[in-house]
Design a protein around this motif. Structure first.
Motif, PDB file in Angstrom:
ATOM      1  N   ARG A 121      41.787 -34.914 -56.205  1.00  0.00           N
ATOM      2  CA  ARG A 121      42.117 -33.587 -55.691  1.00  0.00           C
ATOM      3  C   ARG A 121      41.389 -33.358 -54.381  1.00  0.00           C
ATOM      4  O   ARG A 121      40.261 -33.796 -54.203  1.00  0.00           O
ATOM      5  N   SER A 122      42.015 -32.637 -53.498  1.00  0.00           N
ATOM      6  CA  SER A 122      41.354 -32.288 -52.249  1.00  0.00           C
ATOM      7  C   SER A 122      40.236 -31.291 -52.534  1.00  0.00           C
ATOM      8  O   SER A 122      40.235 -30.620 -53.572  1.00  0.00           O
ATOM      9  N   LEU A 123      39.313 -31.225 -51.609  1.00  0.00           N
ATOM     10  CA  LEU A 123      38.208 -30.274 -51.742  1.00  0.00           C
ATOM     11  C   LEU A 123      38.737 -28.858 -51.911  1.00  0.00           C
ATOM     12  O   LEU A 123      38.280 -28.109 -52.774  1.00  0.00           O
ATOM     13  N   GLU A 124      39.733 -28.510 -51.114  1.00  0.00           N
ATOM     14  CA  GLU A 124      40.285 -27.156 -51.203  1.00  0.00           C
ATOM     15  C   GLU A 124      40.890 -26.889 -52.581  1.00  0.00           C
ATOM     16  O   GLU A 124      40.658 -25.831 -53.181  1.00  0.00           O
ATOM     17  N   ASP A 125      41.646 -27.846 -53.109  1.00  0.00           N
ATOM     18  CA  ASP A 125      42.233 -27.675 -54.444  1.00  0.00           C
ATOM     19  C   ASP A 125      41.146 -27.534 -55.505  1.00  0.00           C
ATOM     20  O   ASP A 125      41.254 -26.707 -56.417  1.00  0.00           O
ATOM     21  N   GLN A 126      40.106 -28.338 -55.370  1.00  0.00           N
ATOM     22  CA  GLN A 126      39.000 -28.304 -56.325  1.00  0.00           C
ATOM     23  C   GLN A 126      38.336 -26.929 -56.317  1.00  0.00           C
ATOM     24  O   GLN A 126      38.083 -26.336 -57.373  1.00  0.00           O
ATOM     25  N   VAL A 127      38.056 -26.413 -55.128  1.00  0.00           N
ATOM     26  CA  VAL A 127      37.376 -25.121 -55.005  1.00  0.00           C
ATOM     27  C   VAL A 127      38.271 -23.988 -55.482  1.00  0.00           C
ATOM     28  O   VAL A 127      37.820 -23.091 -56.208  1.00  0.00           O
ATOM     29  N   ARG A 128      39.536 -24.028 -55.125  1.00  0.00           N
ATOM     30  CA  ARG A 128      40.456 -22.967 -55.572  1.00  0.00           C
ATOM     31  C   ARG A 128      40.592 -22.977 -57.098  1.00  0.00           C
ATOM     32  O   ARG A 128      40.720 -21.927 -57.725  1.00  0.00           O
ATOM     33  N   SER A 129      40.539 -24.152 -57.699  1.00  0.00           N
ATOM     34  CA  SER A 129      40.582 -24.256 -59.152  1.00  0.00           C
ATOM     35  C   SER A 129      39.331 -23.634 -59.782  1.00  0.00           C
ATOM     36  O   SER A 129      39.422 -22.912 -60.784  1.00  0.00           O
ATOM     37  N   ILE A 130      38.177 -23.885 -59.181  1.00  0.00           N
ATOM     38  CA  ILE A 130      36.923 -23.293 -59.663  1.00  0.00           C
ATOM     39  C   ILE A 130      36.991 -21.771 -59.552  1.00  0.00           C
ATOM     40  O   ILE A 130      36.620 -21.047 -60.476  1.00  0.00           O
ATOM     41  N   VAL A 131      37.484 -21.287 -58.436  1.00  0.00           N
ATOM     42  CA  VAL A 131      37.600 -19.838 -58.241  1.00  0.00           C
ATOM     43  C   VAL A 131      38.508 -19.231 -59.312  1.00  0.00           C
ATOM     44  O   VAL A 131      38.181 -18.193 -59.898  1.00  0.00           O
ATOM     45  N   ALA A 132      39.609 -19.895 -59.587  1.00  0.00           N
ATOM     46  CA  ALA A 132      40.545 -19.384 -60.582  1.00  0.00           C
ATOM     47  C   ALA A 132      39.886 -19.250 -61.959  1.00  0.00           C
ATOM     48  O   ALA A 132      40.163 -18.301 -62.693  1.00  0.00           O
ATOM     49  N   GLU A 133      38.985 -20.165 -62.279  1.00  0.00           N
ATOM     50  CA  GLU A 133      38.293 -20.113 -63.574  1.00  0.00           C
ATOM     51  C   GLU A 133      37.288 -18.970 -63.668  1.00  0.00           C
ATOM     52  O   GLU A 133      36.996 -18.486 -64.755  1.00  0.00           O
ATOM     53  N   HIS A 134      36.730 -18.554 -62.540  1.00  0.00           N
ATOM     54  CA  HIS A 134      35.624 -17.592 -62.545  1.00  0.00           C
ATOM     55  C   HIS A 134      35.933 -16.260 -61.859  1.00  0.00           C
ATOM     56  O   HIS A 134      35.079 -15.379 -61.843  1.00  0.00           O
ATOM     57  N   ARG A 135      37.094 -16.139 -61.282  1.00  0.00           N
ATOM     58  CA  ARG A 135      37.431 -14.968 -60.461  1.00  0.00           C
ATOM     59  C   ARG A 135      37.204 -13.635 -61.172  1.00  0.00           C
ATOM     60  O   ARG A 135      36.783 -12.665 -60.568  1.00  0.00           O
ATOM     61  N   ASP A 136      37.466 -13.574 -62.470  1.00  0.00           N
ATOM     62  CA  ASP A 136      37.389 -12.301 -63.191  1.00  0.00           C
ATOM     63  C   ASP A 136      35.989 -11.946 -63.672  1.00  0.00           C
ATOM     64  O   ASP A 136      35.796 -10.889 -64.268  1.00  0.00           O
ATOM     65  N   LYS A 137      35.027 -12.804 -63.429  1.00  0.00           N
ATOM     66  CA  LYS A 137      33.655 -12.497 -63.836  1.00  0.00           C
ATOM     67  C   LYS A 137      33.046 -11.490 -62.878  1.00  0.00           C
ATOM     68  O   LYS A 137      33.342 -11.475 -61.683  1.00  0.00           O
ATOM     69  N   ARG A 138      32.175 -10.665 -63.428  1.00  0.00           N
ATOM     70  CA  ARG A 138      31.465  -9.697 -62.597  1.00  0.00           C
ATOM     71  C   ARG A 138      30.558 -10.462 -61.636  1.00  0.00           C
ATOM     72  O   ARG A 138      29.848 -11.383 -62.040  1.00  0.00           O
ATOM     73  N   GLY A 139      30.580 -10.095 -60.359  1.00  0.00           N
ATOM     74  CA  GLY A 139      29.774 -10.808 -59.375  1.00  0.00           C
ATOM     75  C   GLY A 139      30.175 -12.273 -59.310  1.00  0.00           C
ATOM     76  O   GLY A 139      29.334 -13.162 -59.391  1.00  0.00           O
ATOM     77  N   ALA A 140      31.462 -12.523 -59.191  1.00  0.00           N
ATOM     78  CA  ALA A 140      32.029 -13.866 -59.341  1.00  0.00           C
ATOM     79  C   ALA A 140      31.458 -14.899 -58.372  1.00  0.00           C
ATOM     80  O   ALA A 140      31.442 -16.094 -58.685  1.00  0.00           O
ATOM     81  N   LEU A 141      30.984 -14.493 -57.216  1.00  0.00           N
ATOM     82  CA  LEU A 141      30.539 -15.472 -56.225  1.00  0.00           C
ATOM     83  C   LEU A 141      29.428 -16.371 -56.763  1.00  0.00           C
ATOM     84  O   LEU A 141      29.470 -17.589 -56.575  1.00  0.00           O
ATOM     85  N   LEU A 142      28.435 -15.803 -57.432  1.00  0.00           N
ATOM     86  CA  LEU A 142      27.333 -16.635 -57.937  1.00  0.00           C
ATOM     87  C   LEU A 142      27.791 -17.643 -58.988  1.00  0.00           C
ATOM     88  O   LEU A 142      27.476 -18.835 -58.867  1.00  0.00           O
ATOM     89  N   PRO A 143      28.556 -17.237 -60.014  1.00  0.00           N
ATOM     90  CA  PRO A 143      29.041 -18.245 -60.954  1.00  0.00           C
ATOM     91  C   PRO A 143      29.923 -19.305 -60.285  1.00  0.00           C
ATOM     92  O   PRO A 143      29.886 -20.483 -60.645  1.00  0.00           O
TER      93      PRO A 143
END
Length: 157
Positions: free
Chosen positions: A7-29
């Protein structure tokens, strides 16, 4: 035998974001997950995270650079952490810190030229009663002497 495409770096990161987006203060997780997947926070992920989270690049960069846990470069094959908290300082941690920096030829937060060792300082390893404490990768050592530190720094050991 064919290998699966990576997977490209961008795909990898977007996948990580999708997993954690709904968490409070999502940036740190999300940043912790990026660290877990990549080993560091590649500067190339900052604009991707900013876009995904509707933050400015400066906001994301500020968080990455504020917290010492987020590396922006690939770590060495081994990571050596020396506790610099008061309890360890009282029993010789400063001497160990100087010794490690001199022996490795790097300062805290840097990796040796050969990529063997990354040296970090931490401000408590939770091993206060038997300091000075040093952590090598996931293994914690207490009452570390200068001689023991030399052995721990030997990446061929």
């Amino acid at each position: 035998m064919t290998s699966l495409p990576t997977r490209s770096l961008e795909d990898q990161v977007r996948s990580i974001v999708a997993e954690h987006r709904d968490k409070r203060g999502a940036l740190l997780p999300i940043l912790h997950a990026v660290m877990e997947d990549l080993g560091y926070v590649d500067p190339a992920v900052i604009p991707i995270l900013a876009d995904e989270l509707n933050l400015s690049r400066a906001d994301v960069h500020g968080v990455v650079t504020f917290y010492h846990d987020f590396r922006q470069t690939l770590p060495g094959r081994r990571t050596v952490r020396i506790c610099r908290a008061e309890a360890c300082q009282a029993v010789g941690a400063a001497k160990l810190a100087d010794q490690a920096q001199a022996r490795l030829g790097v300062t805290f937060g840097e990796t040796t030229e050969d990529g063997a060792v990354t040296l970090e300082q931490v401000f408590c390893l939770g091993n206060c009663a038997i300091g000075p404490s040093v952590q090598v990768d996931d293994r914690l050592y207490g009452r570390v002497s200068p001689q023991q530190l030399d052995r721990l720094l030997d990446v061929n050991a």
